[in-house]
Design a protein around this motif. Structure first.
Motif, PDB file in Angstrom:
ATOM      1  N   VAL A 209       0.859  -1.180   0.000  1.00 25.91           N
ATOM      2  CA  VAL A 209       0.000   0.000   0.000  1.00 25.91           C
ATOM      3  C   VAL A 209       0.893   1.226   0.000  1.00 25.91           C
ATOM      4  O   VAL A 209       1.852   1.298   0.762  1.00 25.91           O
ATOM      5  N   MET A 210       0.571   2.167  -0.858  1.00 25.61           N
ATOM      6  CA  MET A 210       1.404   3.362  -0.944  1.00 25.61           C
ATOM      7  C   MET A 210       0.540   4.609  -0.753  1.00 25.61           C
ATOM      8  O   MET A 210      -0.539   4.716  -1.354  1.00 25.61           O
ATOM      9  N   ILE A 211       1.016   5.523   0.059  1.00 22.25           N
ATOM     10  CA  ILE A 211       0.351   6.810   0.234  1.00 22.25           C
ATOM     11  C   ILE A 211       1.297   7.882  -0.273  1.00 22.25           C
ATOM     12  O   ILE A 211       2.455   7.928   0.149  1.00 22.25           O
ATOM     13  N   SER A 212       0.821   8.699  -1.164  1.00 24.31           N
ATOM     14  CA  SER A 212       1.736   9.652  -1.783  1.00 24.31           C
ATOM     15  C   SER A 212       1.041  10.933  -2.189  1.00 24.31           C
ATOM     16  O   SER A 212      -0.176  11.058  -2.102  1.00 24.31           O
ATOM     17  N   GLY A 213       1.862  11.862  -2.632  1.00 26.86           N
ATOM     18  CA  GLY A 213       1.321  13.066  -3.268  1.00 26.86           C
ATOM     19  C   GLY A 213       1.125  12.788  -4.736  1.00 26.86           C
ATOM     20  O   GLY A 213       0.984  11.642  -5.144  1.00 26.86           O
ATOM     21  N   LYS A 214       1.124  13.817  -5.513  1.00 31.31           N
ATOM     22  CA  LYS A 214       0.917  13.641  -6.945  1.00 31.31           C
ATOM     23  C   LYS A 214       1.946  12.703  -7.559  1.00 31.31           C
ATOM     24  O   LYS A 214       1.630  11.915  -8.449  1.00 31.31           O
ATOM     25  N   ARG A 225      -2.007  -1.103  -3.933  1.00 31.66           N
ATOM     26  CA  ARG A 225      -2.979  -0.030  -3.722  1.00 31.66           C
ATOM     27  C   ARG A 225      -2.235   1.291  -3.627  1.00 31.66           C
ATOM     28  O   ARG A 225      -1.314   1.423  -2.839  1.00 31.66           O
ATOM     29  N   LEU A 226      -2.699   2.202  -4.442  1.00 32.87           N
ATOM     30  CA  LEU A 226      -2.083   3.531  -4.417  1.00 32.87           C
ATOM     31  C   LEU A 226      -3.104   4.554  -3.966  1.00 32.87           C
ATOM     32  O   LEU A 226      -4.190   4.655  -4.543  1.00 32.87           O
ATOM     33  N   LEU A 227      -2.756   5.325  -2.948  1.00 23.52           N
ATOM     34  CA  LEU A 227      -3.616   6.415  -2.511  1.00 23.52           C
ATOM     35  C   LEU A 227      -2.854   7.718  -2.719  1.00 23.52           C
ATOM     36  O   LEU A 227      -1.993   8.072  -1.927  1.00 23.52           O
ATOM     37  N   ALA A 228      -3.165   8.378  -3.809  1.00 16.68           N
ATOM     38  CA  ALA A 228      -2.435   9.588  -4.174  1.00 16.68           C
ATOM     39  C   ALA A 228      -3.348  10.793  -4.163  1.00 16.68           C
ATOM     40  O   ALA A 228      -4.401  10.775  -4.793  1.00 16.68           O
TER      41      ALA A 228
END
Lengths: 278, 278
Positions: A209-214, A225-228
């Motif tokens: 799971v990744m949480i990121s900005g743009k 899973r990408l939460l951008a």
DNA sequence: ACAAATTTGCAAGAAATATTGCAAACTCAA
DNA sequence: TTGAGTTTGCAATATTTCTTGCAAATTTGT
């Protein structure tokens, strides 16, 4: 002289159609700043030729020049790292804290355009179902990594913060198994060792799971899973962690709910206990 | 599907030129959103034809459609600005994330009732004038402590995170001098060792700054400067760090401004360097 | 090292957008 | 009401911006 002043100087010599156009611009300047002459004309119910002529009458070289002026004035395009300073100086009730709060509010308001409830739920589920959780973040992201480690430990999950140093990281990854999950953070640039981490996780079947900005959108290999969502603050200078932190908090709450029995209250009681004895 | 998702979907299949374009878009989305295909291409050092093709590859009908999507997501028009205000203020969206964002917004909106611009300025001044900065926070507050250590190190300040373990703490405090400053955090309960830390600081003449939730008012001994504002979230359940983090960010920005000359520019350049090589 | 496949730039031309001459419509004064 | 002056829309033209076939350049696989 500001654009609106320039326009109101001409107010007495404007023809009815021109006036309608100007009213339209004043009413929704950003729309006008983005659209074409034809669009503005249509909105005002006049012919596009009139819009073109208006621009010249107001002293601009062309309609394009007029639109550029509108953009300068009404569209917040970060020019330099001193934009924030400028904003503070200009705004009437300009306090740093107030302006900051305003920007955060705006960014938070748009958060749901980028993250769906399903994404939150899935991320929470992956983390809560994992046997062990490995959290990876470095630079500023380490702050959020630390927060998530603390939160999930409170849930009783076996949670580890991964080393930011490539060697230590490699060592820790040796034990990675298919029941584990990796939660990682990245802002601006993908962290060193990111690719290796993801590939290893994929190989052994661990969920990522990744949480990121743009910038997360460009990451390869892709996480499961990408939460951008874009962060608030100046593009080039000072970007805050409020938006990603709120995403994290949502995941934590969702995780608390998926843990069925454990409601928020229990989380809290446990939390208070832990804090008391920590 | 949001633009970032579309990009993420294609992230693995992007050609080098396309990647350069996307990097450019992510780095300065507003510029890209306003400009033409040719301008974006030029900025990325590729041919405009490639920009046109990229738009199609990402699943858009045309470059114009791609640009419209960019405008939707990255340009704050008045419609989007008022939209969120309504959504956030009134309706309960029914999602965890939405509800959370709403609560944060409310708390942020009240932040200036509790913290004055002078308090921010004074805190920043104390920290920037200090020869060394010691940051103390534990439990959840450790997250913010870590953040501030990182931020002030970027300013070139000699900054240390104090141990949460009483013994280590005692040891580190031995070297505390009158030119030093202590920045501490406390939520819910005053941390163990807090009293000792404050007394020592007072004795040697070090300045103390405390950032806290409501409970800060009760702390004894009192710090030189207290910045207390209630956090968002349910009183007894899940309280987030958004409000204190925003106070921290305001202090960091103020500190950058008092550092006159270089301020954010330096922070940015140095920061990028650090992140790149960290 | 070679051939196949892919990527890229070039340049023609397609499409969108803006400008302008002209005439119709409108306004105002006598 | 008429006529001079002004404003507006139409439509042809100019300009800007985007798209696409093609070939050169680059990469990939053998």
């Amino acid at each position: 002289m500001s654009l609106l002043e320039k326009i109101s100087d001409q107010a007495t010599t404007l023809t009815p159609s021109e006036r309608r156009l100007v009213e339209n611009v004043i009413d929704s300047p950003t729309t006008a700043a983005l659209g074409t002459a034809g669009e503005l004309a249509k909105a005002a119910g006049v012919h596009e030729a009139t819009a073109s002529r208006l621009a010249k009458k107001l002293g601009f070289e062309s309609y394009a020049a007029f639109r550029d002026a509108l953009r300068d004035e009404f569209i917040a395009t970060r020019e330099t790292a001193t934009r924030f300073e400028k904003t503070i100086a200009e705004s009437t009730s300009g306090t740093i804290l107030g302006e900051l709060a305003r920007e955060e509010t705006q960014a938070l308001g748009r958060i749901e355009e980028f993250i769906t409830p399903e994404q939150i739920a899935e991320a929470a589920q992956i983390l809560m179902r994992a046997q062990r959780i490995f959290v990876y973040g470095y630079g500023n992201a380490e702050v959020l990594a630390l927060m998530m480690v603390k939160r999930f430990r409170r849930f009783g999950k076996d949670t580890h913060q991964l080393d930011t140093d490539p060697r230590g990281l490699a060592e820790q990854m040796l034990g990675l198994g298919s029941d584990d999950a990796v939660l990682s953070f990245a802002f601006r640039r993908p962290p060193r060792g990111y690719a290796a981490l993801m590939e290893t996780a994929k190989e052994v079947g661990a969920k990522t799971v990744m949480i990121s900005g743009k910038s997360g959108a460009l990451l390869t290999p892709r996480p499961d899973r990408l939460l951008a969502a874009p962060r608030s603050g100046d593009q080039d200078a000072f970007q805050t962690l409020t938006v990603p932190m709120t995403i994290c908090n949502a995941i934590v709450i969702a995780a608390g709910l998926t843990a069925k029995e454990e409601s928020l209250k229990k989380l809290d009681r446990l939390g208070q206990l832990i804090e008391r004895f920590e």
